[in-house]
Enzyme design. Structure first.
Site, mmCIF file in Angstrom:
data_model
loop_
_atom_site.group_PDB
_atom_site.id
_atom_site.type_symbol
_atom_site.label_atom_id
_atom_site.label_comp_id
_atom_site.label_asym_id
_atom_site.label_seq_id
_atom_site.Cartn_x
_atom_site.Cartn_y
_atom_site.Cartn_z
ATOM 1 N N ARG A 268 10.802 1.589 1.815
ATOM 2 C CA ARG A 268 9.587 2.315 1.408
ATOM 3 C C ARG A 268 9.770 3.022 0.068
ATOM 4 N NH1 ARG A 268 6.250 1.894 5.997
ATOM 5 N NH2 ARG A 268 7.489 1.893 7.883
ATOM 6 N N ARG B 71 12.056 8.138 3.930
ATOM 7 C CA ARG B 71 11.939 7.303 5.129
ATOM 8 C C ARG B 71 12.883 6.110 4.956
ATOM 9 N NH1 ARG B 71 5.811 6.248 6.575
ATOM 10 N NH2 ARG B 71 6.836 5.390 8.429
ATOM 11 N N ASP C 236 -0.796 -6.124 -10.783
ATOM 12 C CA ASP C 236 -1.393 -6.855 -11.910
ATOM 13 C C ASP C 236 -2.891 -6.569 -12.045
ATOM 14 O OD1 ASP C 236 1.011 -7.948 -12.653
ATOM 15 O OD2 ASP C 236 0.660 -9.905 -11.723
ATOM 16 N N GLU D 115 -1.703 6.891 -7.168
ATOM 17 C CA GLU D 115 -1.181 6.313 -5.919
ATOM 18 C C GLU D 115 -0.946 7.452 -4.922
ATOM 19 O OE1 GLU D 115 2.766 4.917 -6.616
ATOM 20 O OE2 GLU D 115 2.962 3.976 -4.638
ATOM 21 N N ARG E 177 -1.782 6.107 16.420
ATOM 22 C CA ARG E 177 -0.353 6.134 16.778
ATOM 23 C C ARG E 177 0.426 6.755 15.622
ATOM 24 N NH1 ARG E 177 2.116 2.198 13.871
ATOM 25 N NH2 ARG E 177 0.807 0.507 13.151
ATOM 26 N N HIS F 5 4.867 -1.806 -1.237
ATOM 27 C CA HIS F 5 6.265 -2.225 -1.362
ATOM 28 C C HIS F 5 6.426 -3.719 -1.649
ATOM 29 C CE1 HIS F 5 6.345 1.671 0.486
ATOM 30 N NE2 HIS F 5 5.826 1.208 1.609
ATOM 31 N N PRO G 141 -3.775 -1.881 4.360
ATOM 32 C CA PRO G 141 -3.706 -2.332 5.748
ATOM 33 C C PRO G 141 -3.290 -1.258 6.756
ATOM 34 C CG PRO G 141 -1.972 -3.342 4.401
ATOM 35 C CD PRO G 141 -2.942 -2.689 3.462
ATOM 36 N N ASN G 142 -4.004 -1.283 7.856
ATOM 37 C CA ASN G 142 -3.762 -0.453 9.042
ATOM 38 C C ASN G 142 -4.204 0.999 8.913
ATOM 39 O OD1 ASN G 142 -2.556 -2.541 10.683
ATOM 40 N ND2 ASN G 142 -0.822 -2.445 9.280
ATOM 41 N N HIS H 34 0.357 8.465 -0.898
ATOM 42 C CA HIS H 34 0.932 8.143 0.414
ATOM 43 C C HIS H 34 0.853 9.382 1.285
ATOM 44 C CE1 HIS H 34 2.224 4.315 -0.983
ATOM 45 N NE2 HIS H 34 2.683 4.911 -2.065
ATOM 46 N N ILE H 35 0.406 9.181 2.504
ATOM 47 C CA ILE H 35 0.267 10.303 3.434
ATOM 48 C C ILE H 35 1.656 10.848 3.783
ATOM 49 C CG2 ILE H 35 -0.526 10.943 5.754
ATOM 50 C CD1 ILE H 35 -2.625 8.602 5.418
ATOM 51 N N SER H 36 2.586 9.940 4.012
ATOM 52 C CA SER H 36 3.941 10.348 4.403
ATOM 53 C C SER H 36 4.842 10.449 3.170
ATOM 54 C CB SER H 36 4.517 9.338 5.397
ATOM 55 O OG SER H 36 4.718 8.085 4.759
ATOM 56 N N ALA I 294 1.337 -0.803 3.297
ATOM 57 C CA ALA I 294 2.536 -1.662 3.231
ATOM 58 C C ALA I 294 2.570 -2.513 1.955
ATOM 59 C CB ALA I 294 2.596 -2.550 4.463
ATOM 60 N N ASN J 179 -4.150 4.065 -1.769
ATOM 61 C CA ASN J 179 -3.009 4.059 -0.864
ATOM 62 C C ASN J 179 -2.877 2.598 -0.416
ATOM 63 O OD1 ASN J 179 -1.147 4.154 1.153
ATOM 64 N ND2 ASN J 179 -2.010 5.941 2.182
ATOM 65 N N TYR K 154 1.736 10.447 10.474
ATOM 66 C CA TYR K 154 0.474 10.399 9.723
ATOM 67 C C TYR K 154 -0.570 11.424 10.171
ATOM 68 C CZ TYR K 154 2.566 5.988 8.275
ATOM 69 O OH TYR K 154 3.424 5.047 7.780
HETATM 70 O O1 CA2 Z 1 2.482 7.082 3.931
HETATM 71 C C1 CA2 Z 1 1.607 6.275 3.653
HETATM 72 O O2 CA2 Z 1 0.461 6.584 3.375
HETATM 73 C C2 CA2 Z 1 1.923 4.773 3.712
HETATM 74 O O3 CA2 Z 1 1.275 4.161 2.595
HETATM 75 C C3 CA2 Z 1 1.359 4.259 5.022
HETATM 76 C C4 CA2 Z 1 1.709 2.798 5.332
HETATM 77 C C5 CA2 Z 1 3.196 2.522 5.125
HETATM 78 O O4 CA2 Z 1 3.449 1.126 5.242
HETATM 79 C C6 CA2 Z 1 3.678 3.015 3.762
HETATM 80 O O5 CA2 Z 1 5.064 2.768 3.675
HETATM 81 C C7 CA2 Z 1 3.410 4.486 3.597
HETATM 82 C C8 CA2 Z 1 1.372 2.442 6.775
HETATM 83 C C9 CA2 Z 1 -0.042 2.631 7.175
HETATM 84 C C10 CA2 Z 1 -0.144 2.513 8.673
HETATM 85 O O6 CA2 Z 1 -1.147 3.376 9.083
HETATM 86 C C11 CA2 Z 1 -1.249 3.732 10.383
HETATM 87 C C12 CA2 Z 1 -1.048 5.038 10.719
HETATM 88 C C13 CA2 Z 1 -1.201 5.443 11.998
HETATM 89 C C14 CA2 Z 1 -1.600 4.565 12.967
HETATM 90 C C15 CA2 Z 1 -1.791 3.259 12.621
HETATM 91 C C16 CA2 Z 1 -1.629 2.853 11.331
#
Ligand code: CA2
Length: 146
Positions: free
Chosen positions: A110, A106, A86, A97, A17, A79, A9-10, A99-101, A76, A73, A22
């Site tokens: 997370r 953090r 499963d 797996e 943003r 977590h 998601p997202n 994660h960009i960040s 959210a 990836n 990211y």
């Molecule tokens: O660091 C990652 O890749 C995460 O999987 C990104 C998720 C976050 O919930 C994880 O804890 C770590 C969030 C993705 C949101 O992506 C956006 C980034 C920029 C703008 C809008 C959405």
């Protein structure tokens, strides 16, 4: 070799943003980077992004017997989702797996990842390059086992 790249998601909003976390690049830039790498390495790659947990579970189930590796990836859902854990356990496809960040540095929530319980490797904090490292890892693994 056939790899499925799943984004949760997202992540379709990348670049819009939270650029300090990211980066500036978009979801399409990410896909392009992975496509270029896979073309160069002669890897067949497919992409899936969804904001819905069940849709991600469906896609993992469909991957059974089709793909040799999954890069995920779960965003959210990392977590929270036992359903995704499963599904990955059920299909038994080597999964990395990503994660960009740097999720370990953090917020506290997370630091928990259900997916890491099944992943052969977790890569975090490398930005978009983490996806490439994940594919390279699966590639080396696949070559060793075939
Ligand atoms: O660091 C990652 O890749 C995460 O999987 C990104 C998720 C976050 O919930 C994880 O804890 C770590 C969030 C993705 C949101 O992506 C956006 C980034 C920029 C703008 C809008 C959405």
């Amino acid at each position: 070799m056939k790899i499925l790249v799943i984004n949760g998601p997202n992540l379709n909003l990348l670049g819009l943003r939270e650029k300090e976390i990211y980066g500036e690049d978009s979801y399409n830039d990410l896909i392009k980077m992975i496509q270029d790498y896979c073309e160069q390495e002669q890897i067949y790659v497919e992409f899936f992004q969804s904001n819905h947990e069940g849709a991600i579970v469906d896609e993992i189930q469909k991957a059974y017997g089709v793909f040799d590796g999954i890069v995920i990836n779960p965003a959210a859902y990392t977590h929270t989702s036992i359903a995704i854990l499963d599904a990955l356990k059920a299909v038994k496809i080597p999964t990395v797996e990503v994660h960009i960040s740097d999720v370990q540095n953090r917020e506290e929530f997370r630091k928990t990842s259900y997916v890491s319980l099944v992943a052969v490797k977790t890569i975090a904090g490398e930005g978009f390059a983490g996806y490439q490292s994940a594919i390279r890892f699966l590639q080396e693994n696949f070559q060793k086992n075939s």
